[in-house]
Design a protein around this motif. Structure first.
Motif, short mmCIF file in Angstrom:
data_model
loop_
_atom_site.label_atom_id
_atom_site.label_comp_id
_atom_site.label_asym_id
_atom_site.label_seq_id
_atom_site.Cartn_x
_atom_site.Cartn_y
_atom_site.Cartn_z
N THR B 470 4.97 -13.59 -6.84
CA THR B 470 4.58 -12.54 -7.80
C THR B 470 3.37 -11.76 -7.29
O THR B 470 2.63 -12.21 -6.42
CB THR B 470 4.22 -13.17 -9.15
N ARG B 471 3.19 -10.61 -7.89
CA ARG B 471 1.99 -9.82 -7.67
C ARG B 471 1.82 -8.92 -8.89
O ARG B 471 2.73 -8.84 -9.74
CB ARG B 471 2.09 -9.02 -6.38
N GLY B 472 0.67 -8.26 -8.97
CA GLY B 472 0.41 -7.44 -10.14
C GLY B 472 1.28 -6.19 -10.17
O GLY B 472 1.85 -5.78 -9.17
N ILE B 473 1.32 -5.62 -11.36
CA ILE B 473 2.05 -4.36 -11.53
C ILE B 473 1.34 -3.27 -10.75
O ILE B 473 0.12 -3.20 -10.72
CB ILE B 473 2.08 -3.98 -13.03
N TRP B 474 2.12 -2.43 -10.08
CA TRP B 474 1.48 -1.34 -9.37
C TRP B 474 1.84 -0.02 -10.03
O TRP B 474 2.56 0.04 -11.01
CB TRP B 474 1.74 -1.42 -7.88
N SER B 686 3.66 7.95 -2.22
CA SER B 686 4.71 7.06 -1.76
C SER B 686 4.43 6.49 -0.38
O SER B 686 5.06 5.54 0.02
CB SER B 686 6.03 7.81 -1.72
N GLN B 687 3.50 7.07 0.32
CA GLN B 687 3.27 6.60 1.68
C GLN B 687 2.19 5.53 1.75
O GLN B 687 1.66 5.28 2.81
CB GLN B 687 2.89 7.76 2.59
N ALA B 688 1.87 4.97 0.64
CA ALA B 688 0.84 3.96 0.65
C ALA B 688 1.15 2.90 1.68
O ALA B 688 2.24 2.36 1.73
CB ALA B 688 0.73 3.31 -0.72
N GLY B 689 0.20 2.61 2.52
CA GLY B 689 0.42 1.59 3.53
C GLY B 689 1.15 2.09 4.74
O GLY B 689 1.46 1.32 5.63
N GLY B 690 1.41 3.35 4.78
CA GLY B 690 2.18 3.87 5.90
C GLY B 690 1.32 4.45 6.99
O GLY B 690 1.74 5.29 7.74
N SER B 826 -4.69 -8.14 3.35
CA SER B 826 -4.84 -6.84 4.02
C SER B 826 -3.56 -6.02 3.97
O SER B 826 -3.53 -4.91 4.50
CB SER B 826 -5.22 -7.06 5.48
N ASN B 827 -2.52 -6.57 3.38
CA ASN B 827 -1.29 -5.81 3.24
C ASN B 827 -1.57 -4.54 2.44
O ASN B 827 -1.94 -4.61 1.27
CB ASN B 827 -0.25 -6.67 2.53
N PRO B 828 -1.40 -3.38 3.05
CA PRO B 828 -1.78 -2.15 2.34
C PRO B 828 -0.87 -1.82 1.17
O PRO B 828 -1.15 -0.87 0.44
CB PRO B 828 -1.69 -1.09 3.44
N ARG B 829 0.19 -2.55 1.00
CA ARG B 829 1.07 -2.29 -0.14
C ARG B 829 0.67 -3.11 -1.37
O ARG B 829 1.30 -2.98 -2.41
CB ARG B 829 2.51 -2.62 0.23
N VAL B 830 -0.29 -3.98 -1.21
CA VAL B 830 -0.72 -4.79 -2.34
C VAL B 830 -1.86 -4.08 -3.06
O VAL B 830 -2.89 -3.79 -2.45
CB VAL B 830 -1.17 -6.19 -1.88
N TYR B 831 -1.67 -3.81 -4.32
CA TYR B 831 -2.69 -3.15 -5.15
C TYR B 831 -3.05 -4.11 -6.28
O TYR B 831 -2.21 -4.40 -7.11
CB TYR B 831 -2.15 -1.84 -5.73
N ASP B 832 -4.27 -4.56 -6.28
CA ASP B 832 -4.65 -5.55 -7.29
C ASP B 832 -5.25 -4.88 -8.53
O ASP B 832 -6.41 -5.10 -8.88
CB ASP B 832 -5.63 -6.55 -6.69
N PHE B 833 -4.46 -4.05 -9.18
CA PHE B 833 -4.93 -3.43 -10.43
C PHE B 833 -5.18 -4.51 -11.49
O PHE B 833 -6.12 -4.42 -12.27
CB PHE B 833 -3.89 -2.44 -10.95
N PRO B 924 -7.85 -5.83 -3.09
CA PRO B 924 -6.87 -5.13 -2.27
C PRO B 924 -6.55 -3.74 -2.82
O PRO B 924 -6.03 -3.60 -3.93
CB PRO B 924 -5.64 -6.05 -2.33
N GLN B 925 -6.94 -2.73 -2.07
CA GLN B 925 -6.68 -1.32 -2.35
C GLN B 925 -7.42 -0.80 -3.58
O GLN B 925 -7.16 0.31 -4.04
CB GLN B 925 -5.18 -1.03 -2.53
N ILE B 926 -8.31 -1.61 -4.14
CA ILE B 926 -9.05 -1.20 -5.35
C ILE B 926 -10.52 -1.47 -5.12
O ILE B 926 -10.89 -2.49 -4.53
CB ILE B 926 -8.62 -2.04 -6.60
N ARG B 927 -11.36 -0.56 -5.65
CA ARG B 927 -12.80 -0.83 -5.68
C ARG B 927 -13.29 -0.56 -7.08
O ARG B 927 -12.84 0.38 -7.75
CB ARG B 927 -13.55 0.04 -4.68
N THR B 928 -14.23 -1.37 -7.54
CA THR B 928 -14.81 -1.14 -8.87
C THR B 928 -16.34 -1.21 -8.77
O THR B 928 -16.90 -1.94 -7.94
CB THR B 928 -14.33 -2.20 -9.88
N TRP B 929 -16.98 -0.40 -9.62
CA TRP B 929 -18.44 -0.41 -9.73
C TRP B 929 -18.79 -0.52 -11.21
O TRP B 929 -18.09 0.06 -12.06
CB TRP B 929 -19.05 0.88 -9.19
N GLU B 930 -19.83 -1.22 -11.47
CA GLU B 930 -20.28 -1.36 -12.86
C GLU B 930 -21.72 -0.84 -12.94
O GLU B 930 -22.59 -1.32 -12.21
CB GLU B 930 -20.21 -2.83 -13.27
N PHE B 931 -21.93 0.13 -13.82
CA PHE B 931 -23.26 0.70 -14.01
C PHE B 931 -23.69 0.48 -15.46
O PHE B 931 -22.86 0.53 -16.37
CB PHE B 931 -23.27 2.20 -13.71
#
Lengths: 513, 933
Positions: B470-474, B686-690, B826-833, B924-931
């Motif tokens: 499994t993986r998260g919804i993208w 659509s070219q994510a990871g390409g 590091s798989n560029p197709r994995v997005y951990d939303f 993976p493929q996501i960055r977050t900042w908290e201010f």
């Protein structure tokens, strides 16, 4: 004596006339030419030059292969479908000449027995024994064939045939290798083509009936099938079919016109063809299996055969180039003769990853893989498709691997020819050895060891894309060479279909002059 | 109108019960030779009869509904509530009695025999009501007159049930329909006036009169009919056929008990919901139950008409009609459940729309189950039937108590109960039949075969792997899920105006969401099923095209191959794409080899499904059509082969065109909408990871083709891994050389062409529209490639050990690829939303803000933010000004694209200047900042 298990007595499993549709052939050729041009336009651009020597070698190898490929496409595209010719005149007299030199009686007997039963002509079978065997004399007598023996054995097979020509007088002469069992229709199917008074000979395919007996005969047959399939049909279309030494019917006057079989060559058939064409005679190819023979069954036999062919054909290149043949014929002969230089290209290709991994030098500069693949893959891929399509799958990977592993034969033959060292005619052994024959592939094994060592060294040194790419190239060559030499490193199984006879002589190791 | 009233028109009309006397003759099974048609025409006639009576039933329901709606407008709210209470009481008396129709339908003579007793029982109930009317009226807060009216109605309950059952048994269908329609006719004729004149009591009396009128219509009219009923003379007997032999273990009492239990399963959820849910949820469920009653009510008469007939044809007709009515009800509700609920019940009940379809499905299934139960009452020993019904009813109660925390939970319990009941009844129906016995024997024999056992193990293993990986919804999945929660009309409209894909997967997802909800696993059910089904399909195709070894090897590779596993866990259309591509090519090979209508039908349906799944499926179909042309060309000199093949090709191609014509308008509208919006294919990332083989926006080159080929076989990997793998391209030359001399069967050539040509075409198109060259758009090639690999591996050598070893090595290579694809962060197709949003939710407090970029993350952020107090908005709307103590979370993705990277960097700089950076995370493929301020 022969038994029912002799594969030569079974119906052939190959159809020499089965050709792809001409539209497909020409369509592929039309697509291939611009791809080849595109690739070379890219390759020959000045900015591609990397290490100059390596680049020069790459270009030379690629140009040589491209010329061979263009020749192959040109030859195949020239195929013409002709109606079968039938002999309409009165029954013709034919001398059937079967030269032997120490082959087992069991191998020769089916040939003689079948030759005396040939239909469609007044047949006189002559067993030309250079081995001086009484068993052969008895064999000839047993089947009503004439036994001819020479006092001297000069000129090898050509000398033997010329000796027989002087003692026979039929207007047509058929030549059969002693292991080629003719089909009763051989003369019916070929004499018709000689109704044309300009026709010197009609050649039928050289079918290896033992191609299922092991990996070597299978691979050797695969190479033969490509030649006697699309190439021979195409050469016939270009009126450039040359004599292949057996399964051929000559017009005596044509032979006499050029002084008989040339005795100064190990490939007398090839040289004879040049002389006949030069004298204005024509030739025909009959795409029908009319005789079943035995191909080399072990690596030593194969190497021996290839050495003879390579030296003979390479040695004939000056004759071809200096001949007064029409350009079309000259090109056809040059293509066939120069094929035996292709081992050099294998050596060059194998050396590139070695040099790159050891020294860092490479032939091409400022080239991305994207660029190279974009130009090379379409050309290479479609060329492979053409081989598959034209040969209808006859040419196999193991044939290619065997050819690649025999690269050193071409190198050796070239060097011998350049050194003007004469080779002797060696009869291709008709029975395979069962033991391992590493000596027969020693140069290929050495190349294999170098490639393997260098690939491992490369992997140890780094995993950058360029290194991995060259390791992959080395791996490619390793795989191909391994597939080529492996049959020599295994004990051959006893073929169930082999003639059940005691071996008259051991298979020879390759000629090393 | 109360919730209970809402059920009135959609629940089965009461049929009157009776009690079996010892002297009652047991139920009979009419002689099939006399009364059962045995031809398709006979089945159609039976179905027409069924439909006629069902139409009467439906008409009666609609009439009663109209009466209730008119009364609601004629009466004051309080007065209508009193009338509604009467109707509920009326139902309370009549619903149990309805089950007794089953008895008299099976044995019409029972009606005469039990008439007096039913009247006496009804009279007793009525008398009790009269006696208790005053205290009950005070207890229920209704006028005494209401209870007295109910008392007058009580004697009719058993009688109407008996007489209508008798009419079904005697096949007096017109009379039965007349009786059904008499009730609404009388209600409307005098009920409205009486209600207007005398208030709720007047309306109630009209309902009572309607019941008596219906009874009068149903009563025997002449002596013959009476005698026929009294003597048990069914039409079969009247026609001189041999007397029916009653089934010794299927008495009428069993039928009555069975239908009583069915009524329990049908109605107990409302009672339980009232007991366990809070008033708001109970009200919602009452609305849901009313809607669901549509399906159940429509098919009420179908089993009753089946009971006196029995037999296979009658069963087929009844099942067909019940299914038709159920599907019809489902279709009506499914068009736009939210809008329907809002229209009929008001906006406050609109949320019920989300679970309306599964509940109506449950009731539709109940309609089918009733038919099967009726058949079982006639044809099978009663014990198993009653046990099934009892267990279902008990299980239903247990489930409602266990998971019935809201209306959806109760609905789920009911759906589970009806699915179980239908499946169990179907199994009992099939049990012991020759066909079922043969099928069971075949199945057992197949299980004993090593290859089938291996296939089952491989499929099970592949299924488990697909479930676990499994993986998260993208992004794209979230968009699809968002669309699937719309009404079906809105979904199609959304697809037509904002999307670029055909609707098949979205429709499957739409249904899935309604049945299973929107959980991660739930929304991936269609993909999981398709990707798992691909394993046996590949086996069957491989076995059929080549041999068992090839099929098994290909199935084994498919089980572990990275792409089928990856897309099994993506709520998009790609798993279906693979499945339909494999099916279409397999079917085409069967067509070309064997011909036959079934193969053609299979091919056309698979090809159409392929196009409805992905527009690029048309490339596969195009190659296949070229294959047909080549096949025709090859037999051009053989008229005996050319003519049938050519005609079949033309005919089935026309059928295919007919199937896809509706899609053309849809696609044209999508194209126009996207062109108008200036988006085209550029709208999705659509070219994510390409990035390995591609520089965004540039036409694809040979390296991109190579990268896509590696992806297709070995799966998605990190850029570093892909670079290394792509550098090994010379090994592909080896593969190409290895093809020399291999067999060139037309099957292999067709498979290879279908696998390669679409990719080549897309590569060519990619020179103009770079983004179309993406492995997902020709992912249908993957199963074909696996099939070819399976064939190559098993035909490489004849030695069994070597074959197994080679296959194991290949499977191991694919498994390693799968593991790296799945677990390499590091798989560029994995997005951990999922991880990013959940992390934010854990840290956030009410009133905090979540700002995200790019703006098209809205659906995926909303998916994981569901229920949170954190408000969200895209960065493109600007940065917020924070109050003291308030926090803002910035979530950014697609930072490999310059425009988003730059806007994110600018936003971070500005926030950093104004507020305090509390936390920053990289996923993976996501960055977050908290201010925080």
């Amino acid at each position: 004596m022969s038994t029912s298990t002799d594969p030569r007595l079974r119906p052939p499993t190959w159809d020499a006339a089965r050709a792809p549709h001409p539209v497909l052939v020409r369509g592929l050729v039309c697509a291939l030419v611009p791809l080849a041009v595109s690739y070379f336009a890219w390759l020959l651009a000045p900015e591609r030059v990397g290490q100059p020597v390596l680049y020069g070698l790459l270009v030379a190898a690629e140009l040589f292969n491209a010329i061979q490929a263009l020749g192959f496409w040109w030859t195949c595209a020239g195929e013409r479908r002709r109606p079968r010719a039938r002999w309409a005149g009165p029954s013709a007299a034919v001398d059937v000449l079967v030269p032997v030199y120490g082959e087992p009686v069991a191998v020769v007997e089916p040939t003689i027995a079948a030759a005396v039963r040939l239909r469609g002509a007044d047949v006189r079978v002559h067993l030309l024994d250079d081995g001086g065997s009484e068993a052969m004399r008895e064999l000839a007598e047993r089947h009503g064939a004439e036994y001819i023996r020479r006092d001297t054995r000069s000129g090898a097979k050509a000398g033997n045939l010329n000796h027989a020509l002087a003692r026979t007088d039929a207007p047509f002469v058929a030549v059969l290798d002693c292991d080629h069992v003719p089909d009763p229709r051989l003369l019916e199917a070929t004499l018709g083509y000689l109704a044309d008074p300009r026709a010197a000979f009609a050649q039928a395919p050289q079918y290896y009936a033992n191609h299922a007996a092991g990996e070597i005969p299978a691979a050797a047959w695969s190479q033969q099938a490509l030649f006697f399939g699309p190439i021979a049909r195409g050469k016939d279309g270009h009126d450039a079919m040359f004599c292949c030494g057996t399964n051929v019917v000559f017009r005596r006057t044509a032979l006499e016109d050029v002084g008989g079989f040339p005795q100064d060559s190990v490939t007398e058939d090839f040289e004879l063809s040049i002389r006949l064409h030069e004298a204005g005679w024509t030739s025909h190819y009959v795409p029908e299996v009319l005789a079943s023979g035995l191909g080399p069954e072990d690596m030593a036999s194969y190497v021996s055969q290839q050495q003879r062919w390579a030296r003979g054909c390479l040695g004939a290149i000056p004759a071809v180039l200096g001949s007064s043949l029409p350009l079309r014929l000259k090109l056809q002969y040059a293509l066939s003769a120069s094929y035996f230089l292709s081992g050099w290209t294998v050596l060059i290709y194998m050396s590139f990853p070695v040099v790159r991994l050891l020294t860092g030098s490479q032939p091409l500069a400022a080239v991305s893989a994207d660029q190279f693949l974009g130009h090379f893959v379409p050309y290479f891929g479609l060329a492979l498709v053409a081989v598959m399509a034209f040969g209808r799958g006859a040419y196999s990977f193991r044939a290619l691997a065997l050819q690649a592993a025999s690269f050193w034969i071409h190198v050796q033959a070239t060097l011998f020819v350049l050194a003007r060292r004469r080779g002797s005619f060696v009869v291709t052994p008709k029975e395979g050895a069962r033991e391992r024959q590493p000596r027969a592939v020693a140069p290929a094994l050495a190349a294999l060891a170098v490639l393997l060592g260098v690939a491992l060294l490369g992997l140890v040194r780094g995993h950058d894309p360029a290194t991995l790419n060259n390791v992959a190239f080395a791996a490619l060559h390793i795989c191909v060479l391994t597939a080529g030499v492996l049959p020599a490193l295994r004990r051959a199984p006893v073929p169930a279909a082999a003639p059940q006879v005691a071996p008259a002589r051991r298979a020879r190791e390759p000629v090393t002059a | 109108m109360t919730a209970t009233e809402g059920r009135t028109p959609t629940r089965p009309q009461p049929e009157r019960p009776t009690h079996r006397r010892p002297a009652d003759p047991p139920p009979r099974q009419p002689d099939p030779r006399a009364v059962l048609p045995t031809t398709p025409a006979g089945v159609r006639r039976l179905a027409a009869e069924q439909l006629g009576v069902a139409a009467g039933q439906l008409g009666a329901g609609v009439g009663n509904l109209v009466f209730a709606l008119v009364a609601a407008r004629v009466l004051a709210p309080g007065a209508f509530a009193d009338l509604a209470a009467f109707l509920a009481l009326y139902l309370l008396i009549h619903v149990p009695a309805a089950s007794l129709s089953a008895g008299s339908a099976m044995a019409p003579e029972l009606a005469a025999a039990a008439r007096r007793r039913a009247l006496a029982a009804g009279g007793a109930v009525g008398g009790a009501l009269v006696v208790l009317s005053v205290p009950l009226a005070a207890l229920l807060h209704v006028p005494v007159g209401i209870l007295l009216a109910a008392a007058v109605a009580a004697p009719t309950a058993g009688l109407i049930a008996l007489e209508r059952g008798r009419l079904y048994g005697l096949q007096r269908h017109r009379r039965a329909v007349a009786s059904l329609l008499a009730e609404p006719a009388v209600r409307l004729a005098i009920g409205v006036a009486l209600a207007a004149l005398a208030g709720p009591v007047g309306g109630a009396l009209a309902v009572v009169a309607a019941g008596w009128a219906a009874l009068l219509v149903a009563l025997p009219r002449d002596r013959d009919e009476s005698r026929a009923a009294g003597n048990g003379a069914s039409p079969a007997a009247a026609n001189g056929a041999s007397p029916a032999v009653p089934h010794p273990r299927s008495p009428t009492g069993v039928a009555v008990a069975a239908f009583l239990l069915l009524a329990l399963v049908q109605n107990q959820d409302v009672l339980l919901a009232n007991a366990v849910l809070d008033p708001v949820e109970a009200g919602r469920f009452a609305v849901l139950s009313t809607l669901g009653g549509v399906a159940a009510f429509a098919s009420t008469t179908v089993p009753l008409m089946l009971l006196p007939r029995g037999g296979r044809d009658a069963l087929r007709a009844a099942l067909g009609v019940a299914a038709l009515l159920g599907v019809g009800a489902l279709a009506v509700v499914a068009i736009s459940p939210g809008a329907l609920v809002e229209l009929v019940f008001g906006a406050r009940y609109a949320p019920v729309g989300a679970i309306a379809v599964p509940y109506v499905l449950a009731m539709a299934l109940l309609g089918v189950a009733r038919v099967l139960v009726a058949h079982l009452c006639v044809a099978r020993p009663p014990r198993a039937t009653l046990a099934l019904l009892g267990a279902t009813a008990a299980g239903h109660v247990a489930l409602v108590l266990a998971i019935g925390h809201d209306a959806a939970g109760v609905a789920t319990a009911t759906l589970a109960a009806t699915v179980t009941l239908t499946a169990g009844a179907a199994a009992l129906t099939l049990h012991g039949t020759p066909a079922a016995t043969r099928a069971a024997a075949r199945a057992l024999a197949a299980l004993r075969r090593p290859d089938i056992a291996a296939l089952i193990a491989i499929t099970a293993g592949g299924g488990v792997l697909r479930m676990l990986a499994t993986r998260g919804i993208w992004l794209d999945e979230a968009t699809s899920i968002h669309q699937a929660q719309m009404s079906i009309g809105a979904l199609l409209d959304s697809l037509r105006t904002t999307d670029v894909h055909p609707p098949l997967h979205h429709l499957a997802l739409w249904l899935t969401v309604r049945v299973f909800g929107t959980g991660e696993l739930a929304v991936r059910v269609p993909s999981l099923i398709a990707a798992t089904a691909l394993i046996p399909v590949i086996y069957l195709a491989g076995r059929d095209i080549y041999d068992r070894r090839a099929g098994l090897a290909a199935a084994g590779l498919t089980a572990v191959a990275p792409f089928p596993v990856w897309y099994a866990q993506e709520a998009r259309m790609y798993a279906l794409f693979m499945l339909f591509a494999a099916l279409a090519v397999w079917m085409q090979i069967r067509v070309l080899r064997d011909g036959g209508g079934r193969n053609w039908l299979g091919y056309v349906l698979a090809a159409a499904a392929l196009v409805y799944t992905q527009y690029f499926g048309i490339l596969f179909v195009g190659v296949q059509q070229l294959g047909f042309l080549v096949a025709l060309w090859r037999v051009r000199h053989e008229p005996d082969e050319l003519r049938p093949l050519g005609l079949a090709w033309i005919g089935w191609s026309l059928f295919f065109i007919l199937l896809v014509v509706p899609l053309m308008g849809f696609a044209q509208a999508q194209f126009a909408a996207n062109e108008a919006a200036g988006k085209g294919f550029e709208q999705v990332p659509s070219q994510a990871g390409g990035t390995v083989g591609e520089i965004a926006g540039r036409p694809p080159g040979a390296y991109a083709a190579l990268t896509n080929a590696v992806w297709a076989v070995l799966g998605y990997h990190s850029n570093a891994t892909m670079t290394a793998l792509a550098a090994m391209w010379p090994l592909l030359l080896l593969l190409a050389l290895g093809m020399l001399g291999r067999g060139r069967s037309w099957r292999t050539l067709l498979l290879a062409a279908c696998a390669v040509v679409p990719a080549i075409v897309l590569f060519g198109l990619g020179q103009m529209k770079p983004l179309v060259f993406e492995v997902r758009y020709f992912v249908g090639a993957v199963p074909l490639v696996l099939l070819l690999i399976g064939r190559a591996l098993t035909s490489w050598t004849l030695r069994a050990g070597a074959t197994v070893a080679v296959c194991c090595v290949a499977a191991l290579a694919l498994a390693i690829g799968e593991a790296d694809q799945q677990f390499n962060g590091s798989n560029p197709r994995v997005y951990d939303f999922k991880g990013a949003v959940h992390s934010i939710e854990r840290r956030a407090r009410p009133g905090d803000l979540l700002v995200f970029t790019p703006s098209y993350l809205d659906h995926v952020v909303a998916y994981y933010r569901d229920g949170s107090d954190v408000s969200m908005r895209p960065l493109s709307n600007g940065l917020p000004r924070l109050a003291r103590g308030q926090r803002v979370f910035l979530l950014a993705s697609f930072l490999d694209k310059p425009q988003f990277r730059q806007s994110t960097q600018a936003a971070v700089r500005r926030l950093d200047a104004r507020y305090r950076l509390v936390n920053a995370e990289k996923r993976p493929q996501i960055r977050t900042w908290e201010f925080s301020r």
